[in-house]
Design a protein around this motif. Structure first.
Motif, PDB file in Angstrom:
ATOM      1  N   MET A  88     -29.463  -8.209 -19.243  1.00 41.28           N
ATOM      2  CA  MET A  88     -30.165  -9.441 -19.583  1.00 41.28           C
ATOM      3  C   MET A  88     -29.282 -10.658 -19.326  1.00 41.28           C
ATOM      4  O   MET A  88     -29.747 -11.680 -18.799  1.00 41.28           O
ATOM      5  CB  MET A  88     -30.622  -9.409 -21.041  1.00 41.28           C
ATOM      6  CG  MET A  88     -31.753  -8.440 -21.315  1.00 41.28           C
ATOM      7  SD  MET A  88     -32.377  -8.542 -23.007  1.00 41.28           S
ATOM      8  CE  MET A  88     -33.078 -10.195 -23.018  1.00 41.28           C
ATOM      9  N   THR A  89     -28.003 -10.550 -19.675  1.00 44.11           N
ATOM     10  CA  THR A  89     -27.068 -11.654 -19.415  1.00 44.11           C
ATOM     11  C   THR A  89     -26.937 -11.909 -17.920  1.00 44.11           C
ATOM     12  O   THR A  89     -26.952 -13.063 -17.463  1.00 44.11           O
ATOM     13  CB  THR A  89     -25.685 -11.331 -20.010  1.00 44.11           C
ATOM     14  OG1 THR A  89     -25.817 -11.023 -21.396  1.00 44.11           O
ATOM     15  CG2 THR A  89     -24.738 -12.512 -19.848  1.00 44.11           C
ATOM     16  N   ALA A  90     -26.822 -10.827 -17.137  1.00 49.59           N
ATOM     17  CA  ALA A  90     -26.675 -10.962 -15.681  1.00 49.59           C
ATOM     18  C   ALA A  90     -27.931 -11.554 -15.044  1.00 49.59           C
ATOM     19  O   ALA A  90     -27.841 -12.417 -14.161  1.00 49.59           O
ATOM     20  CB  ALA A  90     -26.361  -9.598 -15.072  1.00 49.59           C
ATOM     21  N   VAL A  91     -29.102 -11.106 -15.488  1.00 50.99           N
ATOM     22  CA  VAL A  91     -30.356 -11.605 -14.914  1.00 50.99           C
ATOM     23  C   VAL A  91     -30.544 -13.084 -15.219  1.00 50.99           C
ATOM     24  O   VAL A  91     -30.924 -13.881 -14.351  1.00 50.99           O
ATOM     25  CB  VAL A  91     -31.550 -10.781 -15.446  1.00 50.99           C
ATOM     26  CG1 VAL A  91     -32.878 -11.441 -15.073  1.00 50.99           C
ATOM     27  CG2 VAL A  91     -31.509  -9.365 -14.890  1.00 50.99           C
ATOM     28  N   LEU A  92     -30.244 -13.485 -16.461  1.00 45.66           N
ATOM     29  CA  LEU A  92     -30.381 -14.892 -16.837  1.00 45.66           C
ATOM     30  C   LEU A  92     -29.457 -15.772 -15.997  1.00 45.66           C
ATOM     31  O   LEU A  92     -29.858 -16.817 -15.491  1.00 45.66           O
ATOM     32  CB  LEU A  92     -30.069 -15.067 -18.327  1.00 45.66           C
ATOM     33  CG  LEU A  92     -31.201 -14.737 -19.301  1.00 45.66           C
ATOM     34  CD1 LEU A  92     -30.708 -14.814 -20.736  1.00 45.66           C
ATOM     35  CD2 LEU A  92     -32.371 -15.689 -19.101  1.00 45.66           C
ATOM     36  N   ALA A  93     -28.202 -15.341 -15.847  1.00 41.72           N
ATOM     37  CA  ALA A  93     -27.246 -16.139 -15.072  1.00 41.72           C
ATOM     38  C   ALA A  93     -27.661 -16.232 -13.603  1.00 41.72           C
ATOM     39  O   ALA A  93     -27.565 -17.296 -12.984  1.00 41.72           O
ATOM     40  CB  ALA A  93     -25.847 -15.530 -15.196  1.00 41.72           C
ATOM     41  N   SER A  94     -28.160 -15.128 -13.045  1.00 37.50           N
ATOM     42  CA  SER A  94     -28.554 -15.135 -11.628  1.00 37.50           C
ATOM     43  C   SER A  94     -29.774 -16.016 -11.386  1.00 37.50           C
ATOM     44  O   SER A  94     -29.907 -16.619 -10.313  1.00 37.50           O
ATOM     45  CB  SER A  94     -28.833 -13.707 -11.150  1.00 37.50           C
ATOM     46  OG  SER A  94     -29.961 -13.166 -11.816  1.00 37.50           O
ATOM     47  N   GLN A  95     -30.669 -16.124 -12.367  1.00 35.61           N
ATOM     48  CA  GLN A  95     -31.848 -16.972 -12.196  1.00 35.61           C
ATOM     49  C   GLN A  95     -31.561 -18.424 -12.549  1.00 35.61           C
ATOM     50  O   GLN A  95     -32.271 -19.325 -12.097  1.00 35.61           O
ATOM     51  CB  GLN A  95     -33.008 -16.433 -13.030  1.00 35.61           C
ATOM     52  CG  GLN A  95     -33.545 -15.108 -12.525  1.00 35.61           C
ATOM     53  CD  GLN A  95     -34.903 -14.772 -13.108  1.00 35.61           C
ATOM     54  OE1 GLN A  95     -35.174 -15.073 -14.255  1.00 35.61           O
ATOM     55  NE2 GLN A  95     -35.736 -14.131 -12.323  1.00 35.61           N
ATOM     56  N   ASN A  96     -30.544 -18.666 -13.364  1.00 30.49           N
ATOM     57  CA  ASN A  96     -30.167 -20.046 -13.678  1.00 30.49           C
ATOM     58  C   ASN A  96     -29.626 -20.779 -12.456  1.00 30.49           C
ATOM     59  O   ASN A  96     -29.815 -21.985 -12.303  1.00 30.49           O
ATOM     60  CB  ASN A  96     -29.094 -20.062 -14.775  1.00 30.49           C
ATOM     61  CG  ASN A  96     -29.682 -19.866 -16.161  1.00 30.49           C
ATOM     62  OD1 ASN A  96     -30.881 -20.050 -16.368  1.00 30.49           O
ATOM     63  ND2 ASN A  96     -28.858 -19.487 -17.105  1.00 30.49           N
ATOM     64  N   ASN A  97     -28.938 -20.045 -11.583  1.00 27.05           N
ATOM     65  CA  ASN A  97     -28.271 -20.689 -10.450  1.00 27.05           C
ATOM     66  C   ASN A  97     -29.224 -21.422  -9.511  1.00 27.05           C
ATOM     67  O   ASN A  97     -29.021 -22.604  -9.225  1.00 27.05           O
ATOM     68  CB  ASN A  97     -27.432 -19.661  -9.687  1.00 27.05           C
ATOM     69  CG  ASN A  97     -26.001 -19.640 -10.164  1.00 27.05           C
ATOM     70  OD1 ASN A  97     -25.680 -20.201 -11.205  1.00 27.05           O
ATOM     71  ND2 ASN A  97     -25.134 -19.014  -9.410  1.00 27.05           N
ATOM     72  N   PRO A  98     -30.250 -20.758  -8.967  1.00 25.49           N
ATOM     73  CA  PRO A  98     -31.140 -21.491  -8.050  1.00 25.49           C
ATOM     74  C   PRO A  98     -31.851 -22.657  -8.723  1.00 25.49           C
ATOM     75  O   PRO A  98     -32.055 -23.703  -8.088  1.00 25.49           O
ATOM     76  CB  PRO A  98     -32.135 -20.416  -7.581  1.00 25.49           C
ATOM     77  CG  PRO A  98     -32.019 -19.298  -8.543  1.00 25.49           C
ATOM     78  CD  PRO A  98     -30.623 -19.329  -9.054  1.00 25.49           C
ATOM     79  N   LEU A  99     -32.210 -22.502  -9.998  1.00 26.95           N
ATOM     80  CA  LEU A  99     -32.875 -23.598 -10.700  1.00 26.95           C
ATOM     81  C   LEU A  99     -31.921 -24.769 -10.905  1.00 26.95           C
ATOM     82  O   LEU A  99     -32.309 -25.940 -10.773  1.00 26.95           O
ATOM     83  CB  LEU A  99     -33.413 -23.098 -12.046  1.00 26.95           C
ATOM     84  CG  LEU A  99     -34.300 -24.067 -12.837  1.00 26.95           C
ATOM     85  CD1 LEU A  99     -35.444 -24.600 -11.975  1.00 26.95           C
ATOM     86  CD2 LEU A  99     -34.850 -23.384 -14.081  1.00 26.95           C
ATOM     87  N   THR A 100     -30.648 -24.483 -11.193  1.00 24.19           N
ATOM     88  CA  THR A 100     -29.656 -25.540 -11.357  1.00 24.19           C
ATOM     89  C   THR A 100     -29.416 -26.269 -10.045  1.00 24.19           C
ATOM     90  O   THR A 100     -29.249 -27.494 -10.021  1.00 24.19           O
ATOM     91  CB  THR A 100     -28.326 -24.952 -11.883  1.00 24.19           C
ATOM     92  OG1 THR A 100     -28.570 -24.252 -13.102  1.00 24.19           O
ATOM     93  CG2 THR A 100     -27.308 -26.048 -12.138  1.00 24.19           C
ATOM     94  N   VAL A 101     -29.404 -25.534  -8.936  1.00 24.19           N
ATOM     95  CA  VAL A 101     -29.235 -26.154  -7.616  1.00 24.19           C
ATOM     96  C   VAL A 101     -30.358 -27.149  -7.345  1.00 24.19           C
ATOM     97  O   VAL A 101     -30.126 -28.263  -6.857  1.00 24.19           O
ATOM     98  CB  VAL A 101     -29.192 -25.065  -6.520  1.00 24.19           C
ATOM     99  CG1 VAL A 101     -29.337 -25.684  -5.140  1.00 24.19           C
ATOM    100  CG2 VAL A 101     -27.888 -24.280  -6.606  1.00 24.19           C
ATOM    101  N   VAL A 102     -31.584 -26.773  -7.682  1.00 23.61           N
ATOM    102  CA  VAL A 102     -32.727 -27.670  -7.468  1.00 23.61           C
ATOM    103  C   VAL A 102     -32.641 -28.888  -8.391  1.00 23.61           C
ATOM    104  O   VAL A 102     -32.952 -30.017  -7.985  1.00 23.61           O
ATOM    105  CB  VAL A 102     -34.046 -26.907  -7.677  1.00 23.61           C
ATOM    106  CG1 VAL A 102     -35.229 -27.863  -7.688  1.00 23.61           C
ATOM    107  CG2 VAL A 102     -34.230 -25.868  -6.578  1.00 23.61           C
TER     108      VAL A 102
END
Length: 344
Positions: free
Chosen positions: A92-106
């Motif tokens: 869950m920690t890994a999935v959250l971090a991996s999905q945060n990245n593209p949203l933060t880039v945008v």
């Protein structure tokens, strides 16, 4: 985020080589990214600027992803199977971090768009407080992608399942029939992100026609954000890439998983700090200072006369130490496993 190893066991030699390579890369990434976070915390020029706050949020997510990556890999080699409850927390920690990245880039692209197209309103719209609120909302929104898996597992699995041991893969832990939902949500997620990115880019591009230097720089920055978003998308194609290569090379699946994991999950973590740290003059200045200059600067405490290692020396020492520790622990754990399995 996905596990790096196949379910089949590697030989001792292969395991040591793979872990040494992975640990070397992970230590280097965490060292550089950790230095960026330290610079952000130490200097007000960065921690009061929404642009740098979003960037450091991106860096922190990279650190979390790298730590989860190395934990999952090392645990899979040492113990092969781990407690399901612990695996759920790590995944869950890994999935959250991996999905945060593209949203933060945008979000960083949107901030550039506001700065170029609405310069008079930028300081009012993009405040420090609102930036942290947006970051909190990012975590909340992305949690919606993993919570259905968790609730379905809690509702359908026997309590003994959470005390059992499994090889830590998302498919082995979240066994509900949600693969179609995941793929559909990922497609929708990235379509929305790309639409926002294209909107910000073309508006900045039109603003750059006025020959504004800041607008042209922002346009190039958004292009780099598009490249970062493309790298972030690769993480969601991990299983597709593995399955494609497994059809071509069915006997080399463990090697395929390892190489693809390095390229998809670690290489983008190296690229992210380089893109910003090299292009941003202020960040580049402080990064060079902290990574390459010894600790006998004027602000060092007089008692601390010992010099710091430079970046290359520090990385080499830590990599050697980590590789030795992993090798020793792996051999010792193998001996313990052999002792428990064989009555002789």
């Amino acid at each position: 985020m996905n596990q790096t190893t196949a379910v089949g066991r590697d030989s001792l030699r292969e395991a040591i080589i793979k872990n040494m390579i992975t640990v070397a890369l992970c230590f280097s990434i965490v060292y550089v990214n950790g230095t960026l976070v330290h610079i952000f915390n130490r200097h007000q020029i960065f921690n009061t600027n929404p642009r740098y706050i979003l960037y450091v949020h991106l860096v922190i997510n990279d650190i979390i992803m790298v730590i989860m990556f190395i934990l999952l890999q090392v645990l899979s080699y040492i113990m092969f199977t781990i407690n399901v409850s612990l695996c759920i927390v790590l995944l869950m920690t890994a999935v959250l971090a991996s999905q945060n990245n593209p949203l933060t880039v945008v979000l960083m692209s949107v901030e550039c768009y506001v700065a170029v197209c609405f310069p008079l309103h930028h300081s009012r719209v993009c405040t420090v407080r609102r930036t942290y609120v947006v970051i909190a909302l990012t975590w909340l929104v992305n949690s919606l992608s993993i919570l259905p898996d968790l609730f379905l597992t809690l509702g359908t699995e026997n309590p003994d399942f959470f005390h059992s041991r499994r090889f830590c893969l998302r498919a082995n832990v979240f066994r509900g029939n949600l693969e179609y939902k995941r793929r559909l949500s990922n497609i929708l997620f990235f379509v929305i992100l790309w639409l926002i990115l294209f909107y910000t880019y073309f508006n900045i591009w039109f603003a750059a026609q006025t020959a504004s230097a800041n607008a042209k720089k922002a346009r190039n920055t958004v292009l780099l954000h598009g490249f970062q978003l493309l790298l972030g998308m690769l993480n969601f194609l991990f299983n597709v890439v593995i399955e494609a290569f497994a059809v071509i090379f069915p006997r080399n699946v463990p090697y395929i998983r390892f190489v693809v994991s390095i390229l998809i999950q670690l290489v983008p973590r190296i690229v992210n700090p380089i893109i910003y740290a090299i292009r941003d003059k202020a960040l580049k200045k402080y990064l060079k200072k902290y990574l390459l200059i010894a600790a006998n600067d004027a602000d060092v405490h007089p008692i601390k006369t010992q010099k710091r290692d430079n970046f290359a020396t520090g990385v080499i020492k830590n990599v050697i130490l980590a590789a030795l520790c992993i090798s020793i622990n792996y051999i010792n754990c193998t001996l313990l496993h052999t002792f428990r399995k064989h009555q002789v």
